[in-house]
Scaffold this motif. Sequence first.
Motif, short mmCIF file in Angstrom:
data_model
loop_
_atom_site.label_atom_id
_atom_site.label_comp_id
_atom_site.label_asym_id
_atom_site.label_seq_id
_atom_site.Cartn_x
_atom_site.Cartn_y
_atom_site.Cartn_z
N LEU A 1 38.41 -36.55 35.44
CA LEU A 1 38.15 -35.40 34.58
C LEU A 1 39.37 -34.96 33.78
CD1 LEU A 1 35.85 -33.26 36.91
CD2 LEU A 1 35.21 -34.97 35.20
N LEU A 2 40.57 -35.34 34.20
CA LEU A 2 41.78 -34.99 33.44
C LEU A 2 41.66 -35.48 32.01
CD1 LEU A 2 44.88 -34.09 33.29
CD2 LEU A 2 45.32 -36.51 33.69
N HIS A 3 41.26 -36.73 31.84
CA HIS A 3 41.19 -37.32 30.50
C HIS A 3 40.10 -36.66 29.66
CE1 HIS A 3 44.09 -40.07 32.05
NE2 HIS A 3 43.28 -40.42 33.01
N GLU A 4 39.00 -36.31 30.28
CA GLU A 4 37.93 -35.63 29.54
C GLU A 4 38.38 -34.23 29.11
OE1 GLU A 4 33.97 -36.02 31.07
OE2 GLU A 4 34.56 -37.84 32.16
N CYS A 5 39.11 -33.56 29.98
CA CYS A 5 39.63 -32.23 29.61
C CYS A 5 40.61 -32.33 28.45
CB CYS A 5 40.31 -31.58 30.83
SG CYS A 5 39.15 -30.99 32.07
N VAL B 1 43.20 -25.44 34.02
CA VAL B 1 41.88 -25.67 33.41
C VAL B 1 40.85 -24.74 34.04
CG1 VAL B 1 40.01 -27.36 33.13
CG2 VAL B 1 42.39 -28.04 32.68
N GLU B 2 40.89 -24.63 35.36
CA GLU B 2 39.97 -23.73 36.05
C GLU B 2 40.12 -22.30 35.53
OE1 GLU B 2 39.85 -25.94 40.42
OE2 GLU B 2 41.06 -24.15 40.14
N GLU B 3 41.34 -21.87 35.42
CA GLU B 3 41.59 -20.50 34.96
C GLU B 3 41.02 -20.27 33.56
OE1 GLU B 3 45.48 -17.90 33.87
OE2 GLU B 3 45.53 -18.94 35.80
N ARG B 4 41.25 -21.23 32.69
CA ARG B 4 40.74 -21.10 31.32
C ARG B 4 39.23 -21.05 31.25
NH1 ARG B 4 44.29 -24.22 26.91
NH2 ARG B 4 46.22 -23.11 27.32
N LEU B 5 38.58 -21.71 32.21
CA LEU B 5 37.12 -21.78 32.19
C LEU B 5 36.48 -20.75 33.11
CD1 LEU B 5 36.61 -25.65 32.14
CD2 LEU B 5 36.57 -24.05 30.22
N ALA C 1 33.45 -30.47 41.20
CA ALA C 1 32.01 -30.54 40.91
C ALA C 1 31.63 -29.47 39.88
CB ALA C 1 31.20 -30.37 42.19
N VAL C 2 32.20 -28.28 40.01
CA VAL C 2 31.93 -27.20 39.05
C VAL C 2 32.45 -27.60 37.67
CG1 VAL C 2 32.42 -24.78 38.47
CG2 VAL C 2 31.99 -25.44 40.86
N LEU C 3 33.67 -28.12 37.62
CA LEU C 3 34.27 -28.54 36.35
C LEU C 3 33.44 -29.64 35.70
CD1 LEU C 3 36.47 -28.56 34.20
CD2 LEU C 3 37.83 -30.03 35.72
N LEU D 1 31.68 -29.52 32.02
CA LEU D 1 31.97 -30.53 30.99
C LEU D 1 30.68 -31.20 30.53
CD1 LEU D 1 35.17 -32.17 32.51
CD2 LEU D 1 35.06 -30.76 30.45
N ASP D 2 29.80 -31.53 31.47
CA ASP D 2 28.55 -32.20 31.12
C ASP D 2 27.60 -31.28 30.37
OD1 ASP D 2 29.51 -34.50 32.27
OD2 ASP D 2 28.27 -34.35 34.08
#
Length: 168
Positions: A80-84, A96-100, A145-147, A151-152
Amino acid sequence: MRAYLDIETTYSGTMSVIGIYRHDRGVIQLVGGGIRDVALYEALEAVSTIVTFNGSSFDLPVIKRQLQADLRAEFDHRDLLHECRRRGLRGGLKGVEERLGITRVSSGLTGRDAPRLWARYEQYADQLALQTLLDYNRDDVVNLAVLEALLDAGNPPLANPARFVKLW
């Protein structure tokens, strides 16, 4: 079937915890001397895809080196790093979690705390340090799993950093 995987390491770089989250089994954690290839493969039974955050560069190579288990060769892998990064979401998993708006029980801890917590557990039999480390790892794997779901679903912005600018 998917498994969300994250490892914690000691100051010397050996694994102290392998955390795995599966929707069908919940969180499975291999700890210390319980980190063995057989236990890892049992935890991954019936899994086709492993999901990580920076697992291509860190988690999977460490597992391969220490357990001689080449998970990349045996499972599909989604990092997921690359997708983010492609979506303009920078920083580590916690950033990333904080931003989302993804929350965690172990808020305030970072990957730098993991070796310290493990050392406290090993040196002083500090059960609170071990539980804190396990809570931190649990948050990591469950939040993967939440991230992934966010993303999906297309909820995170696609390279729109202005959305994250704080206005005073």
